[in-house]
Design a protein around this motif. Structure first.
Motif, PDB file in Angstrom:
ATOM      1  N   VAL A   1       0.990  -1.049  -0.158  1.00  0.00           N
ATOM      2  CA  VAL A   1      -0.171   0.184   0.372  1.00  0.00           C
ATOM      3  C   VAL A   1       1.079   1.348   0.019  1.00  0.00           C
ATOM      4  CG1 VAL A   1      -1.817   1.152   0.695  1.00  0.00           C
ATOM      5  CG2 VAL A   1      -2.170  -1.249   1.211  1.00  0.00           C
ATOM      6  N   ILE A   2       0.997   2.033  -1.360  1.00  0.00           N
ATOM      7  CA  ILE A   2       1.681   3.419  -1.386  1.00  0.00           C
ATOM      8  C   ILE A   2       0.782   4.170  -0.984  1.00  0.00           C
ATOM      9  CG2 ILE A   2       3.055   4.699  -2.891  1.00  0.00           C
ATOM     10  CD1 ILE A   2       3.772   1.451  -2.070  1.00  0.00           C
ATOM     11  N   CYS A   3       1.758   5.506   0.013  1.00  0.00           N
ATOM     12  CA  CYS A   3       0.733   6.634   0.434  1.00  0.00           C
ATOM     13  C   CYS A   3       0.758   7.804  -0.783  1.00  0.00           C
ATOM     14  CB  CYS A   3       1.825   7.028   1.395  1.00  0.00           C
ATOM     15  SG  CYS A   3       0.658   8.762   1.903  1.00  0.00           S
TER      16      CYS A   3
ATOM     17  N   ALA B   1       5.836   8.069   6.633  1.00  0.00           N
ATOM     18  CA  ALA B   1       6.911   9.224   6.953  1.00  0.00           C
ATOM     19  C   ALA B   1       6.025   9.931   7.867  1.00  0.00           C
ATOM     20  CB  ALA B   1       7.349   9.785   5.784  1.00  0.00           C
ATOM     21  N   PHE B   2       5.400   9.412   8.836  1.00  0.00           N
ATOM     22  CA  PHE B   2       4.669  10.216   9.806  1.00  0.00           C
ATOM     23  C   PHE B   2       5.848  10.323  11.153  1.00  0.00           C
ATOM     24  CE2 PHE B   2       2.800  10.227  14.691  1.00  0.00           C
ATOM     25  CZ  PHE B   2       1.597  11.462  13.732  1.00  0.00           C
ATOM     26  N   PRO B   3       5.474  11.842  11.374  1.00  0.00           N
ATOM     27  CA  PRO B   3       4.498  12.872  11.427  1.00  0.00           C
ATOM     28  C   PRO B   3       4.508  13.801  10.311  1.00  0.00           C
ATOM     29  CG  PRO B   3       6.640  13.078  13.175  1.00  0.00           C
ATOM     30  CD  PRO B   3       6.508  11.265  12.326  1.00  0.00           C
ATOM     31  N   LYS B   4       5.464  13.520   9.061  1.00  0.00           N
ATOM     32  CA  LYS B   4       6.029  14.769   8.555  1.00  0.00           C
ATOM     33  C   LYS B   4       4.686  14.515   7.274  1.00  0.00           C
ATOM     34  CE  LYS B   4       8.903  15.673   4.514  1.00  0.00           C
ATOM     35  NZ  LYS B   4      10.046  15.056   3.779  1.00  0.00           N
ATOM     36  N   CYS B   5       4.144  13.392   7.237  1.00  0.00           N
ATOM     37  CA  CYS B   5       2.751  13.085   5.765  1.00  0.00           C
ATOM     38  C   CYS B   5       1.616  12.372   7.672  1.00  0.00           C
ATOM     39  CB  CYS B   5       3.389  11.699   5.305  1.00  0.00           C
ATOM     40  SG  CYS B   5       1.913  11.237   4.254  1.00  0.00           S
ATOM     41  N   ARG B   6       0.727  12.360   7.456  1.00  0.00           N
ATOM     42  CA  ARG B   6      -0.051  12.476   7.829  1.00  0.00           C
ATOM     43  C   ARG B   6      -1.522  11.632   7.292  1.00  0.00           C
ATOM     44  NH1 ARG B   6      -0.184  14.628  13.389  1.00  0.00           N
ATOM     45  NH2 ARG B   6       1.557  15.552  14.305  1.00  0.00           N
ATOM     46  N   TYR B   7      -1.239  11.198   5.872  1.00  0.00           N
ATOM     47  CA  TYR B   7      -2.406  10.586   5.356  1.00  0.00           C
ATOM     48  C   TYR B   7      -2.651   9.214   6.253  1.00  0.00           C
ATOM     49  CZ  TYR B   7      -4.925   8.702   1.264  1.00  0.00           C
ATOM     50  OH  TYR B   7      -5.976   7.646   0.306  1.00  0.00           O
ATOM     51  N   THR B   8      -3.841   9.123   6.238  1.00  0.00           N
ATOM     52  CA  THR B   8      -3.873   7.729   6.335  1.00  0.00           C
ATOM     53  C   THR B   8      -5.310   6.807   4.956  1.00  0.00           C
ATOM     54  OG1 THR B   8      -6.007   8.233   7.951  1.00  0.00           O
ATOM     55  CG2 THR B   8      -4.334   8.075   8.626  1.00  0.00           C
ATOM     56  N   GLN B   9      -5.677   5.202   5.635  1.00  0.00           N
ATOM     57  CA  GLN B   9      -6.706   5.001   4.772  1.00  0.00           C
ATOM     58  C   GLN B   9      -7.020   3.753   5.551  1.00  0.00           C
ATOM     59  OE1 GLN B   9      -4.403   4.109   0.851  1.00  0.00           O
ATOM     60  NE2 GLN B   9      -5.954   2.014   0.562  1.00  0.00           N
ATOM     61  N   PRO B  10      -8.368   3.777   5.292  1.00  0.00           N
ATOM     62  CA  PRO B  10      -8.858   2.726   5.870  1.00  0.00           C
ATOM     63  C   PRO B  10      -8.447   0.824   5.690  1.00  0.00           C
ATOM     64  CG  PRO B  10     -10.555   3.077   4.589  1.00  0.00           C
ATOM     65  CD  PRO B  10      -9.544   4.502   4.531  1.00  0.00           C
ATOM     66  N   ILE B  11      -8.375   0.102   5.762  1.00  0.00           N
ATOM     67  CA  ILE B  11      -7.427  -1.313   5.801  1.00  0.00           C
ATOM     68  C   ILE B  11      -9.407  -1.928   5.261  1.00  0.00           C
ATOM     69  CG2 ILE B  11      -7.467  -3.557   6.502  1.00  0.00           C
ATOM     70  CD1 ILE B  11      -5.252  -2.244   8.142  1.00  0.00           C
ATOM     71  N   ARG B  12      -9.334  -2.469   4.493  1.00  0.00           N
ATOM     72  CA  ARG B  12     -11.057  -2.496   3.327  1.00  0.00           C
ATOM     73  C   ARG B  12     -10.178  -4.532   3.527  1.00  0.00           C
ATOM     74  NH1 ARG B  12      -9.457   1.830   0.073  1.00  0.00           N
ATOM     75  NH2 ARG B  12     -10.858   2.648   0.453  1.00  0.00           N
TER      76      ARG B  12
ATOM     77  N   GLY C   1       3.633   9.106  -1.492  1.00  0.00           N
ATOM     78  CA  GLY C   1       4.663   8.238  -2.556  1.00  0.00           C
ATOM     79  C   GLY C   1       5.549   7.447  -1.426  1.00  0.00           C
ATOM     80  N   GLU C   2       5.523   7.748  -0.750  1.00  0.00           N
ATOM     81  CA  GLU C   2       6.206   6.473   0.962  1.00  0.00           C
ATOM     82  C   GLU C   2       5.184   5.536   1.209  1.00  0.00           C
ATOM     83  OE1 GLU C   2       8.510   4.795   2.076  1.00  0.00           O
ATOM     84  OE2 GLU C   2       9.419   7.045   3.041  1.00  0.00           O
ATOM     85  N   LYS C   3       6.098   4.090   1.519  1.00  0.00           N
ATOM     86  CA  LYS C   3       5.082   2.671   1.987  1.00  0.00           C
ATOM     87  C   LYS C   3       3.578   3.314   3.468  1.00  0.00           C
ATOM     88  CE  LYS C   3       8.453  -0.311   0.741  1.00  0.00           C
ATOM     89  NZ  LYS C   3       9.288  -1.409   0.458  1.00  0.00           N
ATOM     90  N   MET C   4       2.474   2.876   3.098  1.00  0.00           N
ATOM     91  CA  MET C   4       2.229   2.703   4.217  1.00  0.00           C
ATOM     92  C   MET C   4       2.396   1.803   4.769  1.00  0.00           C
ATOM     93  SD  MET C   4      -1.409   4.436   3.136  1.00  0.00           S
ATOM     94  CE  MET C   4      -2.017   4.841   4.101  1.00  0.00           C
ATOM     95  N   ILE C   5       1.763   1.316   6.576  1.00  0.00           N
ATOM     96  CA  ILE C   5       1.620   0.457   7.160  1.00  0.00           C
ATOM     97  C   ILE C   5       1.122   0.768   7.955  1.00  0.00           C
ATOM     98  CG2 ILE C   5       4.310   0.381   7.077  1.00  0.00           C
ATOM     99  CD1 ILE C   5       4.555   1.828   9.900  1.00  0.00           C
ATOM    100  N   LYS C   6       0.524  -0.688   9.064  1.00  0.00           N
ATOM    101  CA  LYS C   6      -1.030  -1.369   9.338  1.00  0.00           C
ATOM    102  C   LYS C   6      -0.626  -0.141  10.687  1.00  0.00           C
ATOM    103  CE  LYS C   6      -2.573  -4.863   7.376  1.00  0.00           C
ATOM    104  NZ  LYS C   6      -2.757  -6.177   7.722  1.00  0.00           N
ATOM    105  N   ARG C   7      -1.158   0.511  11.142  1.00  0.00           N
ATOM    106  CA  ARG C   7      -1.432   1.185  13.463  1.00  0.00           C
ATOM    107  C   ARG C   7      -2.204   1.110  13.480  1.00  0.00           C
ATOM    108  NH1 ARG C   7       2.954   4.375  12.836  1.00  0.00           N
ATOM    109  NH2 ARG C   7       4.080   5.483  11.383  1.00  0.00           N
ATOM    110  N   LYS C   8      -2.797   1.045  15.276  1.00  0.00           N
ATOM    111  CA  LYS C   8      -3.693   0.452  15.781  1.00  0.00           C
ATOM    112  C   LYS C   8      -4.279   2.134  16.183  1.00  0.00           C
ATOM    113  CE  LYS C   8      -5.662  -2.697  19.206  1.00  0.00           C
ATOM    114  NZ  LYS C   8      -5.250  -3.928  19.377  1.00  0.00           N
ATOM    115  N   GLY C   9      -5.528   2.575  16.388  1.00  0.00           N
ATOM    116  CA  GLY C   9      -6.283   3.517  16.506  1.00  0.00           C
ATOM    117  C   GLY C   9      -7.126   3.118  17.785  1.00  0.00           C
ATOM    118  N   PRO C  10      -8.049   4.331  18.132  1.00  0.00           N
ATOM    119  CA  PRO C  10      -9.261   3.577  18.861  1.00  0.00           C
ATOM    120  C   PRO C  10     -10.603   2.896  18.102  1.00  0.00           C
ATOM    121  CG  PRO C  10      -8.569   5.995  19.034  1.00  0.00           C
ATOM    122  CD  PRO C  10      -7.631   5.419  17.975  1.00  0.00           C
TER     123      PRO C  10
END
Length: 211
Positions: free
Chosen positions: A177-179, A200-211, A182-191
């Motif tokens: 999954v590419i942001c 690249a977080f916190p430089k890039c704060r883009y998120t995407q739901p896991i489908r 252009g950077e790779k996205m990784i699985k994160r856990k939130g509330p």
């Protein structure tokens, strides 16, 4: 004396007009190049993952007359593609990434050249190479295509033959999954559970739901 002065004036006028013409032609060429670069779709290439970039290059080489063999996803021995044309075989490593390609890539493709018994070894990337990688590539006879050289290579091909990157993005399933940056996205856990977050977080704060 007057005629001599007139000749000098005429010469100056002609030279000035020629310089102006060359300047206009240069501006036109630069604008035409920018338009072609825009049509290349580098922003879409930047959004590809490694697998999609390999498929894009495979289509690109096929379109200009190379026979193309895609190596196995695992145990590729340092080459993503083996291409051949006019009895010349080339081991190709594709590097779609967001940072400079290092020395290890040169070492890997040099090994692939020996393993697959090819005549040449190439690395193509949408980014750049480290100085160490460039230095080793010179001594190892590995051809490097950084972002600029990749664009120049594509621009030399007839536009009708160049694959459209957006079609690759839509038609070839990504293995990563590419942001949008252009950077790779990784699985994160939130509330609310897991989601894709930019590496690249916190430089890039883009998120995407896991489908």
């Amino acid at each position: 004396m007057y005629q001599g002065g007139g000749s000098i004036t005429l010469f100056i006028i002609v030279v000035t007009l020629l310089l102006a013409l060359f300047a206009v032609l240069n501006i036109y060429k630069q604008r035409a190049r920018k338009q072609r670069i825009k049509k290349i779709g580098m922003s879409d290439i930047d959004r590809m993952d490694g697998h999609q970039f390999e498929q894009y290059l495979a289509l690109l080489f096929s379109a200009i007359g190379y026979s193309v063999q895609v190596t196995p996803a695992t145990r590729d021995y340092g080459a993503d593609l083996i291409i051949a044309k006019d009895s010349t075989r080339i081991a190709v490593q594709a590097k779609r990434q967001r940072n400079a390609v290092g020395i290890s890539a040169v070492q890997e493709v040099s090994g692939a050249k020996a393993y697959y018994n090819t005549d040449q070894a190439w690395i193509l990337t949408n980014d750049r190479f480290t100085s160490s990688a460039v230095k080793l590539a010179r001594s190892a006879d590995v051809m490097l295509f950084d972002r600029s050289k990749l664009m120049d290579f594509i621009l030399q091909i007839h536009p009708d033959l160049v694959p459209i990157p957006r079609n690759i993005l839509q038609g070839v399933p990504a293995k990563e999954v590419i942001c949008q940056c252009g950077e790779k996205m990784i699985k994160r856990k939130g509330p609310s559970g897991q989601f894709w977050g930019c590496k690249a977080f916190p430089k890039c704060r883009y998120t995407q739901p896991i489908r």
